[in-house]
Enzyme design. Structure first.
Site, PDB file in Angstrom:
ATOM      1  N   THR A  79      19.585 -33.729 -83.508  1.00 44.86           N
ATOM      2  CA  THR A  79      19.015 -32.527 -82.924  1.00 44.86           C
ATOM      3  C   THR A  79      17.504 -32.688 -82.885  1.00 44.86           C
ATOM      4  O   THR A  79      16.894 -33.064 -83.880  1.00 44.86           O
ATOM      5  CB  THR A  79      19.382 -31.254 -83.719  1.00 44.86           C
ATOM      6  N   ASP A 131      19.532 -35.730 -75.179  1.00 43.82           N
ATOM      7  CA  ASP A 131      20.231 -36.761 -75.943  1.00 43.82           C
ATOM      8  C   ASP A 131      21.641 -36.375 -76.363  1.00 43.82           C
ATOM      9  O   ASP A 131      22.453 -37.250 -76.672  1.00 43.82           O
ATOM     10  CB  ASP A 131      19.425 -37.125 -77.197  1.00 43.82           C
ATOM     11  N   THR A 173      20.497 -26.918 -80.992  1.00 42.14           N
ATOM     12  CA  THR A 173      21.655 -27.777 -80.796  1.00 42.14           C
ATOM     13  C   THR A 173      22.533 -27.756 -82.046  1.00 42.14           C
ATOM     14  O   THR A 173      22.030 -27.683 -83.149  1.00 42.14           O
ATOM     15  CB  THR A 173      21.155 -29.212 -80.540  1.00 42.14           C
TER      16      THR A 173
END
Length: 358
Positions: free
Chosen positions: A274, A254, A223
């Site tokens: 992350t 998330d 991410t």
């Protein structure tokens, strides 16, 4: 005669009071003008490209160099925007664009594959000045999801759009939708096949597969995120991801969840997360760091350490965050072996790290 003197005194008093008010109003106006015309020279930017079992012995010199070069390229784009007086939000989105366009990271071009063999992308942004936010989840045809998240924030009454609806919104706003094959990378696809053979769902940087899957072992992806403080004292945060390899049922992590993967508040800080998304959602990681600062009076570093080193592991999760507070202080906290990260301050000093001991 007495009445005339009284009237004269009254008029004089009113004129004096009026002049004083005008003077005060002028001073207030001048102060506001000075603030806008003379912004602070303090600013900064921080980025991440994923956290996980990132060990130097598993990384070739050429791949390590490729990551560092891309991290530097990305952060310098945002830093230049800030240096020239641009907004934190512009710096965040343009910086993330660079990482979304690179196959090195699990975002945009380098996104991992779902169980069905497609790429489902999530992203979010938040403006610390207004607490406005935008997010998209499960899009498959948007080249730069972070830009669509920004459009949701600016051009819609909503905070999050998902799937086909998000893509319809993108089309109506003039976004060019790419063919899903744009996101195809052979290494990512082969990684999916190997993980499907094991019938497992893994984070792209999960330690369980790091030493058994050659691609995951040699190529760490993750991410991407960015936080920034601009010269006007405004904070912004953004996060973009492809999620988990072999994810099913339109799973959402998330990254597009405001307060979990992304949060910004001018009163405290800006955070991008992350890691293992399910745990970051349950812990509301990004907002919790801000809340500890606002309600408990912790520093940014203290709050980040409390959440990442204690709260998330206590739930069973791992990962990291990058953050910056309203004074330009930075925290890059993670509880994994490594996290791709970089920071630049107002002086132009650059810090790039990958491993835990850097």
């Amino acid at each position: 005669m007495k009445n005339f003197k009284t009237l004269t005194l009254l008029i004089g008093f009113l004129l004096l009071f009026s002049c004083k008010n005008q003077s005060n109003s002028s001073e207030i106006s001048d102060n506001l003008t000075d603030k806008s015309e003379n912004p602070s020279q303090n600013f900064g930017i921080v980025i991440h490209g994923g956290a996980g079992t990132i060990l130097k012995e598993n990384m070739s010199d050429s791949l390590e160099m490729a990551y560092k070069m891309k991290l530097e390229e990305a952060i310098r784009v945002g830093h230049e925007i800030l240096r020239q007086g641009g907004t934190a939000m512009e710096a965040v989105t343009k910086t993330i664009n660079i990482m979304e366009d690179s196959p090195l990271f699990n975002a945009g071009k380098g996104a991992v594959f779902t169980h069905e063999g497609i790429n489902e992308l999530d992203a979010s942004v938040m403006d610390g000045a207004t607490l406005n936010a935008g997010a998209v989840a499960g899009v498959t045809r948007v080249k730069n999801p972070i830009d669509l998240a920004l459009a949701v924030m600016n051009d819609s009454p909503h905070v999050m759009l998902s799937g086909k609806g998000a893509e319809t919104f993108a089309q109506e706003r003039g976004f060019e939708l790419v063919d899903p094959t744009y996101f195809y990378t052979e290494n990512r696809f082969q990684s999916l096949q190997r993980i499907k053979d094991k019938d497992k769902t893994e984070l792209d940087h999960d330690g369980k597969t790091a030493f058994t899957d050659p691609f995951i072992k040699d190529s760490k992806f993750g991410t991407v995120g960015c936080v920034a403080l601009d010269k006007n004292g405004n904070l912004a945060a953004g996060t973009s991801t492809g999620g988990m390899t072999n994810k099913r049922w339109n799973r959402i992590g998330d990254a597009p969840i405001i307060g979990a993967g992304t949060y910004a508040n001018n009163a405290t800080c800006a955070v991008s997360s992350t890691g293992w998304g399910e745990f970051f959602i349950r812990a509301m990681v990004a907002h919790d760091i801000s809340a500890l600062m606002e309600y408990k009076g912790l520093s940014l570093q203290e709050a980040a350490a409390e959440v990442i080193q204690k709260k998330v592991p206590a739930l069973g999760g791992d990962g990291g965050i990058v953050s910056i507070d309203k004074h330009g202080n930075v925290a890059m906290e993670f509880n994994t072996a490594g996290m791709y990260r970089a920071h630049m301050n107002a002086a132009g000093e650059l810090i790039i790290g990958i491993y835990k001991d850097e």
